[in-house]
Design an enzyme around this catalytic site. Structure first.
Site, PDB file in Angstrom:
ATOM      1  CG  ASP A 156      -2.113  -0.929   1.053  1.00  0.00           C
ATOM      2  OD1 ASP A 156      -2.423  -1.263  -0.108  1.00  0.00           O
ATOM      3  OD2 ASP A 156      -2.714  -1.310   2.066  1.00  0.00           O
ATOM      4  CD  GLU A 157       5.455   2.051   3.672  1.00  0.00           C
ATOM      5  OE1 GLU A 157       5.499   2.275   4.885  1.00  0.00           O
ATOM      6  OE2 GLU A 157       6.420   1.623   3.020  1.00  0.00           O
ATOM      7  CG  LEU A 158       5.032   0.139  -4.821  1.00  0.00           C
ATOM      8  CD1 LEU A 158       6.315   0.960  -4.949  1.00  0.00           C
ATOM      9  CD2 LEU A 158       5.269  -1.304  -5.258  1.00  0.00           C
TER      10      LEU A 158
END
Length: 1077
Positions: free
Chosen positions: A87-89
């Site tokens: 999700d960070e990506l």
């Protein structure tokens, strides 16, 4: 200068780097070492130690990603095992797309292809994570991994030493931070933005073709500054960029052409490819290395065509979309190289020059108290040249008034060494022919007609035609549209310095007063001398030898004058003094004898100028005067007779003003059919000629003849006629035949009661101080009329309908004026009705307020009209960002100020209104000050109403500025701004007003005072043809305070503001407008 995107502004980034990783092994080993290296290199990195991990990405983490300039994704084997990381990506790639965040990758023990395709051990981890997720989540994560896997980065398996890899990553991050940090080096530079806007337009950056654009102008004008600022502004749009400076003189190092071209190409490639001391073996390397690259190259100070042939000979050397910018003083080089897209850098205006100097010297946009007059002297002495202003600033900064006086006195008589070092390069590069011409222009012929100068050198060895062209191309002179030669004052001083450095026996031009005195008194002149420029102001008595001038047989140009006239004549000449036979310019002010010597031969004279002379006559008999073009005997108070001018068949200018003893114009003057300009002002009343039927006559000045009651029958080519201070009773019907007439002045003609005739071509009518009672209705037929000036016409009672062409109307002090035809269909006019007290009592006042769309009006009034809906006490306008969404590129402001004279107001003075602009908020906006309007002296409270256009798109940085403040004040403190009001005009209302002035819709925004009580204006008057009431649900702030504007060519005051200041900031500022403190 603003940066190109809000995202690139350094104050928007809280962190330099955000790292996305997974696993304690990565944190303890790689990340700890990377963090230490970043700390050593001064790179801040977000620390996620205190964030609690969960199934969804934390808001604080999302915020940290968005506030980081660079994201580094550390892709290990276990990275895909974390939905959090995936999700960070997604958020990182979203920031890359939305705000231009830089994304870097480190493949930490994993193959990039496994990341792209989700295979191998990395793929297994990914599949396990996706097993607990939806198909949509899997699809989005897979796409993100494919994107990040294609971003080239560091691959640990290819490094033998992890520490070396970390050092390399830190260097790369540092380089990217430097490359993407927006420059503020040029912020606040006065007048820079218009140059950059024009250059961006010429570069046409969206075009994929390759373009070479030239910037040319005189030394010290700011070409290099513009080029550097341009590179800073647009470099992020190119793959490679470089600035090649100081190319001047690079072709004089002793190498042959081929060797020099190799050296220049090596220098360019070393800079653009970041490869120090690059060596090449042939001239095809630039094309080979750059033909597929989009590059921006600036070639600065080019002075030889071979430099361009070496560095940018063909556009196909560079990849699609590339741009090459060339700066030079020599326009001819651009022409020879086929560069047809060029930009000429002109001089700043007087106001811009003062602002430039003030910013350098006082760190503000206006001079400090007590230095106003001194600062203006500096700008005048530097003739607005930016280089001169900057150099003088460094000499004057921090010094007191007495020290300024000493330095300015020195500047008046000599040239600063730093300025001379730059400017003399252009002179030194000239060939002998051009240097001779340059020196003669610097001394004798600045502001002279080019054709006249050619006549001066007609039988000499100087090629004037070619020389002038070269001097123009090298920006050492300019030639105006009417053919006048103009050389900058500082370049004139360069020429004088060059003469002073010559050996005495080699000087062709003598300018030193002591040297000239010695030559004239002791007969020491030689045949080398071609010109004498003699200022007698500081000399004692001079006794000229009889043969002093004939000892200089090649003397062609003789100018004797007194820079500071004190009434003392120090020149003594013998009665039988001899002049050289081939003299072409004789300019001798206050000539001390009653006539020229009997041996004087005028046959070669082109110009004879003897203002303020003691002559009673010039010579006897008829002389050969076929070369004579100009004859000026102005203020020769003892002149009794003119010579026979029948042979002066090429005479173009005849000036006889204030020749009070002259009693007759000889009949031979009627044969001067090439005379274009004729001055005969304030002379003996008997000298009025019976007629002036001269075929070529264009300008006639016959002021001060109390017995002149009718304009004489004159040439049909007349462009300007001035018969002021006469007893003129009317304009003759023959004026309708003067098809070229542009300007007519009859001011202070006390007998003039009406005007019944005028040609429709006239553009200016000056009727001030006359007894005219009415202007005929036929004036509306003067479709070219632009300026109508009838100030102090105290008998004038009414004004009829005016033509729509007029842009400037001055009617101040017309005390009897009661009616004005309304509406005034003059959308760009400047209207001045100050001190028209009877008009102020009439309903016409309200109509005038509504007439102008783009111009301004000054008229009697003590409060902001109800039509402005909401008003505020005070002198400032504060603009809130809420207004931005209500504005469009077609919106306009209608502003009204109440101005009141104070105890410092003088009736005859010209008051000046100043507008000061400041910005407050997250995005720093520099302070701007600009002159907005010059008021004549008014004796009671008046309204000043003006308009402004939006010239660009919406504000560039919405949300970053909390408020903009416009402050209004008197620069001389001689009046007060006591109230203000504002409206916004929409595109629809403007179009409606232009068509029929019906159904206009103007949205008014409620103004309230931050420091004063609100004045409500619930008007019951019907103003539906001008605006609609302001919406009650909206409240905006406006504080009022205005400034002085000098009107050049009478352009819209806000348009001038945009030209004079940093346009990007001003546009950002104005777009937020309206509400009042």
């Amino acid at each position: 200068m603003a940066s190109s995107s809000p995202s690139s502004s350094p104050q928007n980034w809280r962190y330099r780097v955000f790292t996305s990783f997974h696993g304690p092994d990565v944190r303890k080993l790689f990340l700890s070492h990377l963090s230490k290296q970043f700390s050593y290199n001064g790179i801040s990195m977000f620390n996620d130690q205190e964030i609690e991990r969960s199934q969804t990405i934390a808001p604080s983490l999302t915020k940290a990603i968005r506030e980081s300039r660079i994201s580094i994704v550390v892709l290990s084997k276990n990275y895909a095992s974390s939905a959090w990381c995936l999700d960070e990506l997604l958020e990182i790639l979203k920031c890359k797309e939305d705000i231009g965040q830089i994304v870097m990758t480190v493949f930490y023990g994993v193959d990039p292809s496994h990341v792209r395709n989700q295979t191998g051990e990395f793929g297994s981890m990914f599949n396990q994570t996706c097993a607990r997720r939806t198909e949509e989540e899997r699809r989005r994560w897979s796409q993100a991994l494919k994107v990040v896997g294609n971003i080239a980065g560091e691959h640990l398996l290819k490094w033998e030493n992890e520490a070396k890899m970390i050092e390399k990553i830190a260097r790369d991050v540092s380089d990217k931070l430097v490359a993407t940090t927006p420059s503020n080096d040029f912020d606040g530079m006065v007048g820079l933005e218009p140059h950059l806007l024009e250059m961006k337009s010429l570069l046409d950056l969206d075009n994929d073709g390759v373009k070479i654009v030239g910037i040319y102008g005189p030394a010290g004008i700011g070409k290099t500054t513009i080029a550097r600022a341009l590179q800073s502004l647009i470099s992020n749009r190119f793959q490679l960029t470089c600035f090649v400076e100081n190319l001047r003189g690079s072709y004089h190092s002793g190498l042959d052409d081929y060797g020099l071209k190799l050296r220049l190409q090596e220098h360019l490639l070393s800079k653009i490819l970041n490869h120090n001391e690059m060596r090449i073996g042939h001239l095809g390397v630039i094309q080979d290395r750059l033909c597929d690259m989009k590059v921006l190259i600036v070639l600065d100070d080019v002075d030889d065509l071979k430099q361009l042939e070496a560095l940018a000979d063909e556009t196909n050397w560079f990849g699609p979309g590339s741009r090459v910018v060339v700066t030079t003083e020599d326009q001819e080089i651009l022409v020879q190289h086929g560069i047809d897209i060029t930009y000429h850098v002109g001089f700043p205006s007087r106001e811009e020059a003062l602002n430039i100097f003030s910013r350098y010297t006082f760190r503000q946009s206006t001079p400090s108290d007590g230095f106003e007059k001194l600062a203006k002297r500096v700008t005048e002495l530097c003739s607005y040249l930016p280089l001169g202003l900057r150099v003088m600033s460094s000499s004057l900064r921090g010094k007191d008034e007495d020290e300024w006086e000493v330095i300015l006195h020195r500047l008046e008589i000599s040239l600063d060494r730093d300025i001379e070092r730059v400017l003399k390069i252009g002179y030194d590069s000239l060939d002998e022919n051009e240097q001779i011409l340059f020196l003669h222009i610097a001394v004798f012929f600045n502001y002279n007609d080019g054709e006249l100068v050619k006549d001066m050198f007609v039988d000499s060895n100087v090629d004037v035609k070619t020389g002038l062209k070269i001097l123009v191309n090298r920006s050492l002179i300019s030639i105006t549209g009417n053919g006048e030669i103009v050389m900058h004052r500082l370049l004139q001083q360069v020429g004088r310095k060059a003469i002073q450095r010559q050996k005495p026996w080699e000087r062709q031009i003598l300018i030193d007063a002591h040297e000239i005195c010695h030559v004239l008194e002791n007969d020491t002149g030689t045949g080398v001398v071609s010109g004498i420029w003699f200022d007698t102001s500081n000399t004692k008595e001079v006794f000229i030898s009889k043969r002093a001038l004939t000892r200089m047989p090649n003397l062609r140009f003789l100018k004797v004058y007194k820079r500071r006239y004190d009434g003392n004549d120090r020149m003594h000449i013998p009665v039988a003094m001899e002049f050289p036979h081939r003299l072409r310019l004789l300019h001798w002010e206050a000539y001390p004898s009653k006539c020229l010597p009997p041996t004087f031969h005028p046959e070669y004279l082109v110009e004879l100028d003897m203002k303020y002379s003691q002559v009673e006559k010039l010579w006897d008999g008829t002389q050969p005067l076929t070369s004579l073009k100009k004859l000026d005997l102005s203020a020769s108070y003892h002149l009794k007779v003119l010579p026979d001018l029948s042979k002066a068949i090429n005479l173009e200018t005849l000036k006889l003003g204030i020749c009070v003893s002259l009693v007759e114009i000889p009949s031979s003057c009627s044969q001067l059919h090439k005379v274009q300009k004729f001055w005969l002002s304030t002379c003996n009343q008997k000298v009025i000629p019976a007629h002036l039927s001269l075929a070529s006559l264009e300008y006639v000045f016959m002021r001060g003849f109390s017995k002149l009651r009718n304009i004489l029958v004159i040439s049909t080519h007349i462009k300007k006629v001035d018969v002021s201070n006469t007893e003129l009773e009317d304009v003759p019907a023959s004026v309708t035949l003067w098809s070229g007439l542009r300007s007519s002045s009859t001011k202070k003609s006390g007998m003039l009661k009406e005007i019944t005739h005028h040609h429709t071509s006239v553009t200016e009518l000056a009727l001030k101080y006359t007894d005219i009672a009415r202007i005929p209705d036929s004036i509306k037929a003067l479709h070219g009329l632009q300026h109508l000036i009838h100030q102090s016409c105290r008998s004038l009672e009414s004004m009829p309908k005016l033509p729509g062409s007029h842009t400037f109307l001055r009617a101040e002090d017309c005390e009897s004026l009661e009616t004005v035809f309304c509406p005034l269909y003059t959308p760009n006019a400047l209207l001045s009705f100050d001190n028209c007290f009877k008009l102020g009592q009439q309903p016409e006042t309200k109509k005038i307020q509504q007439s102008s769309l783009h111009g301004s009006a000054l008229l009697l009034g003590s409060e902001v009209p109800a039509a402005f809906h909401y008003r505020a006490k005070g002198s400032s306008l504060t603009i809130l960002p809420d207004v931005i969404n209500l504005l469009s590129a077609f919106s306009r402001f209608k502003i009204c100020l109440v101005v009141s004279p104070n105890h410092q107001t003088k009736e005859s003075s010209i008051s000046k209104l100043l507008c000061r602009t400041t910005g407050e908020g997250d995005l720093f906006l520099p302070i701007h000050e600009v002159y907005v309007y010059a008021f004549p002296g008014f004796r009671t409270e008046h309204l000043f109403i003006f308009y402004s256009d939006f010239l660009e798109d919406h504000i560039k940085y919405p949300g970053f500025c909390r408020e903009i403040v416009f402050e209004f004040s008197s620069i001389f403190h001689d009046f007060d701004v006591i109230e203000c009001g504002a409206q916004i005009w929409t595109k629809q209302s403007t179009e409606g007003s232009n068509k029929s002035r019906l159904n206009n819709q103007v949205v008014g925004y409620r103004l309230h005072s931050v420091t004063h009580e609100i004045e409500s204006s619930d008007s019951s008057e019907d103003e539906s043809d001008v605006h609609v009431p302001a919406p009650r649900s909206r409240r905006y702030v406006c504080d009022s305070n205005s400034v002085n504007i000098k009107r050049r060519k009478y352009i819209n005051c806000w348009s001038l503001l945009m030209l004079c200041c940093d346009l990007s900031s001003i546009v950002r500022t104005i777009r937020r407008f309206v509400s009042g403190r």
